[in-house]
Design a protein around this motif. Structure first.
Motif, short mmCIF file in Angstrom:
data_model
loop_
_atom_site.label_atom_id
_atom_site.label_comp_id
_atom_site.label_asym_id
_atom_site.label_seq_id
_atom_site.Cartn_x
_atom_site.Cartn_y
_atom_site.Cartn_z
N MET A 1 0.82 -1.20 0.00
CA MET A 1 0.00 0.00 0.00
C MET A 1 0.86 1.26 0.00
N GLN A 4 2.31 1.83 -3.29
CA GLN A 4 1.38 2.38 -4.28
C GLN A 4 1.27 3.89 -4.17
N VAL A 5 1.34 4.38 -2.92
CA VAL A 5 1.21 5.83 -2.73
C VAL A 5 2.51 6.52 -3.14
N VAL A 8 3.32 7.21 -6.83
CA VAL A 8 2.57 8.23 -7.57
C VAL A 8 2.92 9.64 -7.09
N LEU A 9 3.40 9.75 -5.85
CA LEU A 9 3.63 11.07 -5.26
C LEU A 9 4.55 11.99 -6.06
N LEU A 12 2.26 13.48 -8.52
CA LEU A 12 1.07 14.13 -7.99
C LEU A 12 1.38 15.41 -7.24
N VAL A 59 3.01 -0.13 -9.95
CA VAL A 59 1.63 0.16 -9.57
C VAL A 59 0.79 0.10 -10.84
N GLN A 60 -0.31 -0.63 -10.78
CA GLN A 60 -1.23 -0.64 -11.91
C GLN A 60 -2.28 0.42 -11.64
N LEU A 61 -2.19 1.55 -12.35
CA LEU A 61 -3.11 2.65 -12.08
C LEU A 61 -4.54 2.21 -12.31
N ALA A 62 -5.43 2.71 -11.43
CA ALA A 62 -6.86 2.40 -11.53
C ALA A 62 -7.13 0.91 -11.44
N ALA A 63 -6.12 0.15 -10.99
CA ALA A 63 -6.27 -1.29 -10.77
C ALA A 63 -6.57 -2.07 -12.05
#
Lengths: 496, 133
Positions: A1, A4-5, A8-9, A12, A59-63
């Motif tokens: 988890m 995953q954050v 992307v940071l 973002l 990370v697979q964006l949007a799952a």
């Protein structure tokens, strides 16, 4: 988890900060930008701490599972580059608060830098070819505007060349992407890599890869496609040029290495030979152009081209040693070149000129600046024990291992010429007596932010030289991951 | 130049176009349509208003500056991705809740609204700039 954050940071944080400050006054924008850049630095450092052990994660964006969705991947290479780019951007931004004229800072300067950084982070982290194109467009759009802020004649002329050539590069890129999608049915880099190693290199596929390399070559400014760079990089304020040299062309080389190693597991020998020739010619033409210049920013712009040649050389060798050299060189040259551009920025602000014939004897007024410039210039030339020495040593060892003796000769002789022109900058600006015909004004006191940034970057060059061993070890790990590919494929696609 | 036909038509068409743009925005959830085309239609409504009433009247009508609309749209789209994190999913993952009367509502709508605002803001911004030339 947390992974995953964190992954992307770096994209973002600057993007969100740009969005929320775009309508504010430039004083607010400046504060928000410095806070966001600190956030970006922290996020990149965390990311690097996770990948430093050799782990690769995605990370697979949007799952949406790969290869259907958009994947972001972090490995040692991208982690190392993000940290170095983030540190440089932070210091350059600090410098620009003092060195970039107020009227340009007012024109949404700081949000644009944040968007540029978000685009660069996206291009570094993405694991999808089309998404890479999108991030390239994001960073190019921000850079178009940054380049022409203030809209002076020279800027618009340089900007036009820059826009035109980069649009052509984007068209090549898209054509290559289309060909690859038509023949393989996927644009996920890991999936592409697996398919390319399973199938023989047929015509459309090799053409697609060549088109991609060509477009990255234009963006990275390699011979003979570098014309836009010296035409445009000297026109904006020096801090912007420092940022461009550390981020823009470097993203071109990054994509070349990333896509090249993933899509061509065993490159044909004609291609590597051609790349070696391009690398040597880039070094030589760049440095010859630089030797002829007497204006600091123009001279440094030609040196960017010349140094790109070394990076391409490391890539073209296609060996662990070569890529290790290229990756270490990457970090070293971004820092050293940014430091030199910041020195030029200080001249621009305090002496009102960067013309070497108008300057002289500045070491009396600015001993710290002279020391910083010396560290940056000699580091770039590759004098031991500075960072450039270890970078070039590693590349030279790799060329000898690969028995590419022509490249060796080119690399070493270009090194001599680099030393010559770096000595020229330092001696002309700081050492020689001030010419009697000089029109430069007496320098005002240097703002603290500017001094801190310049000296900061110069000391990072020194540190990179002093701690060359650990950095080289990280670079070697990154190079092994690039050539081995298994960890990357497993992180994205799962399975064994 | 004021044209009575254009003024009357714009008075009728302006709300219709805005309604249609909202329809396109929400229809885009499961069928062709979406924030981009919806935003374009809304911007067309603004352009029509400017044609009929003059640019100054339109600028008075559009109370927020277009740039703020762009920022709000981008913020909306970026923010819609954050909800994925709260349910332990990657960024941008759609999160859905059941609402009484409305049915299921999810973060993709928020993303689309962001696109809508962005497009309206961007096109209006360009429109205002070109009009001043």
């Amino acid at each position: 988890m947390t992974r995953q954050v964190i992954l992307v940071l770096p994209i973002l944080v600057p993007l969100a900060a740009a969005v929320f400050s775009v309508a504010a006054s430039f004083v607010v924008q400046r504060r928000v930008a410095l806070v966001a850049l600190t956030g970006h630095l922290l996020a990149s450092a965390l990311l690097f701490a996770l990948v430093a052990s050799g782990e690769v994660f995605a990370v697979q964006l949007a799952a949406w599972p790969a290869p259907f969705g958009i994947t972001f991947v972090a490995d040692t290479f991208s982690g190392l580059l993000l940290v170095s780019m983030s540190v440089i951007t932070w210091l350059v931004m600090l410098h620009s608060t003092a060195s970039v004229p107020r009227e340009i800072q007012r024109l949404a300067f700081f949000p644009l830098v944040l968007v540029l950084l978000a685009g660069v982070s996206g291009a570094v982290l993405t694991g999808d070819l089309f998404n890479l194109y999108v991030w390239f467009e994001v960073l190019l759009m921000a850079s178009f505007v940054l380049l022409t802020l203030g809209a002076e004649r020279a800027q618009l002329e340089g900007g036009l060349k820059y826009v035109a050539l980069n649009l052509i590069a984007s068209a090549f890129f898209l054509t290559g992407v289309g060909l690859l999608y038509g023949t393989t049915g996927t644009l996920n880099l890991a999936d592409l890599s697996r398919q390319m190693s399973d199938l023989p290199l047929s015509f459309p596929r090799i053409a697609a890869v060549l088109l991609l390399l060509l477009s990255f070559g234009i963006k990275a400014a390699v011979f003979p496609l570098f014309g836009w760079l010296p035409a445009s990089y000297h026109t904006p304020p020096a801090a912007v040029a420092a940022l461009f040299s550390a981020l823009l062309t470097k993203v071109g080389v990054y994509s070349m290495i990333r896509v090249g190693t993933l899509l061509l597991p065993q490159p044909p020998e004609t291609l590597t030979n051609a790349l070696l020739a391009v690398a040597a010619l880039t070094m030589i033409t760049g440095v010859l152009g630089a030797v002829a210049q007497t204006e600091m920013k123009r001279l440094l712009s030609f040196h960017i081209v010349s140094q790109i040649g070394y990076l391409v050389l490391g890539f073209a060798l296609y060996s662990v040693a070569g890529l290790t050299g290229a990756i270490y060189f990457f970090v070293h040259v971004s820092v050293a070149k940014a430091a030199l551009f910041l020195v030029a920025g200080e001249f621009e602000r305090r002496w009102q000129t960067t013309e070497l014939t108008q300057l002289g004897g500045s070491y009396r007024d600015a001993p710290m600046l002279a020391a910083a410039c010396f560290a940056g210039a000699m580091g770039l030339a590759g004098l031991p024990p500075l960072s450039g020495f270890f970078a070039k040593l590693q590349l030279v060892v790799a060329t000898v291992e690969a028995r590419a003796f022509l490249s060796l000769v080119a690399a070493l002789s270009v090194s001599m010429l680099t030393l010559f022109s770096m000595c020229k900058i330092w001696a002309e600006a700081f050492w020689k007596a001030l010419p009697t015909t000089s029109t430069s004004v007496a320098p005002e006191e240097s703002p603290r932010a500017m001094r801190f940034a310049t000296v900061g970057l110069a000391s990072i060059t020194l540190l990179l030289g002093a701690f060359a061993e650990p950095v080289l070890l990280v670079a070697e790990q990154a190079a092994e991951q690039l050539l081995d590919r298994r960890a990357y494929l497993q992180a994205v696609l799962g399975g064994p | 130049m004021r044209s009575l036909i254009l003024l009357t038509a714009s008075r009728l068409l302006f709300p219709l176009l805005l309604l249609f743009s909202a329809f396109l925005l929400f229809r885009g959830h499961n069928a062709p349509g979406g924030g981009f085309v919806g935003g374009l239609v809304a911007a067309a409504a603004v352009a029509l208003h400017a044609l009929a009433h003059g640019i100054n009247a339109t600028q008075r009508m559009v109370v927020v500056t277009p740039l703020k609309l762009v920022a709000a749209g981008l913020g909306c789209a970026l923010g819609s991705g954050l909800f994925g994190w709260f349910s332990q999913q990657p960024y941008l993952t759609g999160v859905w809740v059941s609402l009484p009367l409305l049915g299921k509502a999810g973060t993709p709508v928020l993303f689309d609204v962001g696109v809508y605002l962005l497009v309206v803001g961007m096109v209006t911004h360009v429109l205002f700039l070109l009009w001043e030339e």
